[in-house]
Design an enzyme around this catalytic site. Structure first.
Site, PDB file in Angstrom:
ATOM      1  N   PRO A   1       0.818  -1.221   0.000  1.00 28.67           N
ATOM      2  CG  PRO A   1      -0.108  -1.117   2.130  1.00 28.67           C
ATOM      3  CD  PRO A   1       0.656  -2.008   1.225  1.00 28.67           C
TER       4      PRO A   1
ATOM      5  CD  GLU B   1       0.795  -4.200   9.958  1.00 24.88           C
ATOM      6  OE1 GLU B   1       0.929  -3.035   9.534  1.00 24.88           O
ATOM      7  OE2 GLU B   1      -0.314  -4.759  10.075  1.00 24.88           O
TER       8      GLU B   1
ATOM      9  NE  ARG C   1      -8.253  -5.237 -20.521  1.00 25.22           N
ATOM     10  CZ  ARG C   1      -8.093  -4.004 -20.966  1.00 25.22           C
ATOM     11  NH1 ARG C   1      -7.130  -3.255 -20.475  1.00 25.22           N
ATOM     12  NH2 ARG C   1      -8.880  -3.511 -21.877  1.00 25.22           N
TER      13      ARG C   1
ATOM     14  CG  ASP D   1     -11.028  -1.382 -23.196  1.00 29.72           C
ATOM     15  OD1 ASP D   1     -12.248  -1.167 -23.228  1.00 29.72           O
ATOM     16  OD2 ASP D   1     -10.504  -2.477 -23.452  1.00 29.72           O
TER      17      ASP D   1
HETATM   18  C1  4G0 Z   1       3.407  -4.530   2.429  1.00 29.60           C
HETATM   19  C2  4G0 Z   1      -0.731  -4.325  -1.236  1.00 29.60           C
HETATM   20  C3  4G0 Z   1       2.484  -5.494   2.071  1.00 29.60           C
HETATM   21  C4  4G0 Z   1       3.141  -3.612   3.432  1.00 29.60           C
HETATM   22  C5  4G0 Z   1      -0.445  -5.207  -0.205  1.00 29.60           C
HETATM   23  C6  4G0 Z   1       0.982  -4.673   3.753  1.00 29.60           C
HETATM   24  C7  4G0 Z   1      -2.558  -3.485   0.052  1.00 29.60           C
HETATM   25  C8  4G0 Z   1      -1.799  -3.442  -1.113  1.00 29.60           C
HETATM   26  C9  4G0 Z   1       1.269  -5.566   2.749  1.00 29.60           C
HETATM   27  C10 4G0 Z   1       1.908  -3.684   4.110  1.00 29.60           C
HETATM   28  C11 4G0 Z   1      -1.233  -5.197   0.948  1.00 29.60           C
HETATM   29  C12 4G0 Z   1      -2.134  -2.461  -2.205  1.00 29.60           C
HETATM   30  C13 4G0 Z   1       2.516  -1.683   5.420  1.00 29.60           C
HETATM   31  C14 4G0 Z   1       0.363  -2.819   5.825  1.00 29.60           C
HETATM   32  C15 4G0 Z   1       0.261  -6.601   2.355  1.00 29.60           C
HETATM   33  N1  4G0 Z   1      -2.283  -4.339   1.033  1.00 29.60           N
HETATM   34  N2  4G0 Z   1      -2.902  -1.416  -1.906  1.00 29.60           N
HETATM   35  N3  4G0 Z   1      -1.019  -6.004   2.038  1.00 29.60           N
HETATM   36  N4  4G0 Z   1       1.609  -2.742   5.117  1.00 29.60           N
HETATM   37  O1  4G0 Z   1      -1.676  -2.607  -3.340  1.00 29.60           O
END
Ligand code: 4G0
Length: 246
Positions: free
Chosen positions: A86, A113, A150, A165
């Site tokens: 994220p 995490e 795609r 698209d």
């Molecule tokens: C790395 C991607 C991986 C760090 C992975 C969580 C959302 C996405 C993960 C974390 C994921 C996305 C810091 C919580 C595994 N969640 N939005 N979860 N943290 O692409």
């Protein structure tokens, strides 16, 4: 394209690649997907791959040894390693286009995490599919692989389909209609049945712009700005003095 998916849950990836367009891409050899279970690279007798963060805090962090060993087990010259997180750069259609040109992609799906910061030196790019947290990176990897596939020549029936698209020109597509001509009192717009292709194009563009403005005002603003810049460029070119040969 060769894809290696490194995760703790290889079972996540069975059905998405076993239906429809991606199934055909895998069967024809355009896509070749392999799975690596990161747990295999744990040196711990209990196959542990995560531990509590130094300094305290919630959740667990993936240890660097198994992550780095899993990446190195598949990496070769020309590999591009993507970490789903994220905290990565937001995925866009353009990014998918770019990823689709790579010969070998490696997707690292983290759990908990995230991963120990020292494992990130083996990562080429950190990508996020949106501003929310998932229980792990597997679904994010499936999203990225689906969206980039795609753009690989031969995956879609028509070679231009991916480029025509939504989002390729920064706005939505117009509304689509098929049979029947009337459904629950609502008719297919007359213009779409008229066969005037210029009129159809104009109508679709106007509908697309209205919806984009309503739903995604920031996309609409960006589109308008780009159109203005294009116009200004054309103006520049057409007002340049003609070059003479003397
Ligand atoms: C790395 C991607 C991986 C760090 C992975 C969580 C959302 C996405 C993960 C974390 C994921 C996305 C810091 C919580 C595994 N969640 N939005 N979860 N943290 O692409």
């Amino acid at each position: 394209m060769q894809i290696d998916i490194l995760s703790l849950f290889p079972e996540y990836f069975q059905s998405p690649f076993d239906v429809s367009i991606l199934k055909r891409a895998c069967a024809s050899g355009i896509l070749s997907i392999s799975h690596v279970d990161i747990r295999r690279f744990s040196k711990d007798k209990h196959k542990k791959v995560d531990d509590r963060p130094f300094g305290g805090g919630p959740g667990m962090v993936m240890m660097p040894e198994p992550v780095v060993a899993a990446i190195r087990s598949v990496r070769k010259s020309g590999s591009h390693v993507v970490f789903l997180s994220p905290q990565g750069k937001l995925l866009t259609s353009r990014k998918c286009e770019e990823l689709a040109t790579k010969e070998h992609l490696v997707f690292l799906c983290g759990h908990y995490e995230g991963i120990d910061a020292r494992a990130e030196k083996e990562v080429d790019e950190e990508i996020s599919i949106g501003d929310y947290v998932l229980t792990n990176g597997c679904i994010a990897a499936i999203v990225v692989i689906d969206a980039l596939s795609r753009f690989i020549p031969g995956v879609l029936g028509h070679p231009d389909a991916a480029f025509e698209d939504s989002f390729q020109d920064g706005i939505f597509d117009g509304p689509q209609y098929t049979k029947p001509i009337e459904f629950e009192g609502e008719k297919v717009p007359e213009v779409l049945r008229g066969g005037n292709h210029q009129e159809i194009r104009n109508w679709r563009l106007s509908q697309a712009l209205q919806k984009t403005k309503r739903v995604r005002p920031e996309l609409y603003a960006k589109y308008l700005l780009e159109q203005c810049q294009l116009l200004a460029k054309e103006e520049e070119v057409s007002s340049e003095p003609q070059k003479s040969n003397g």
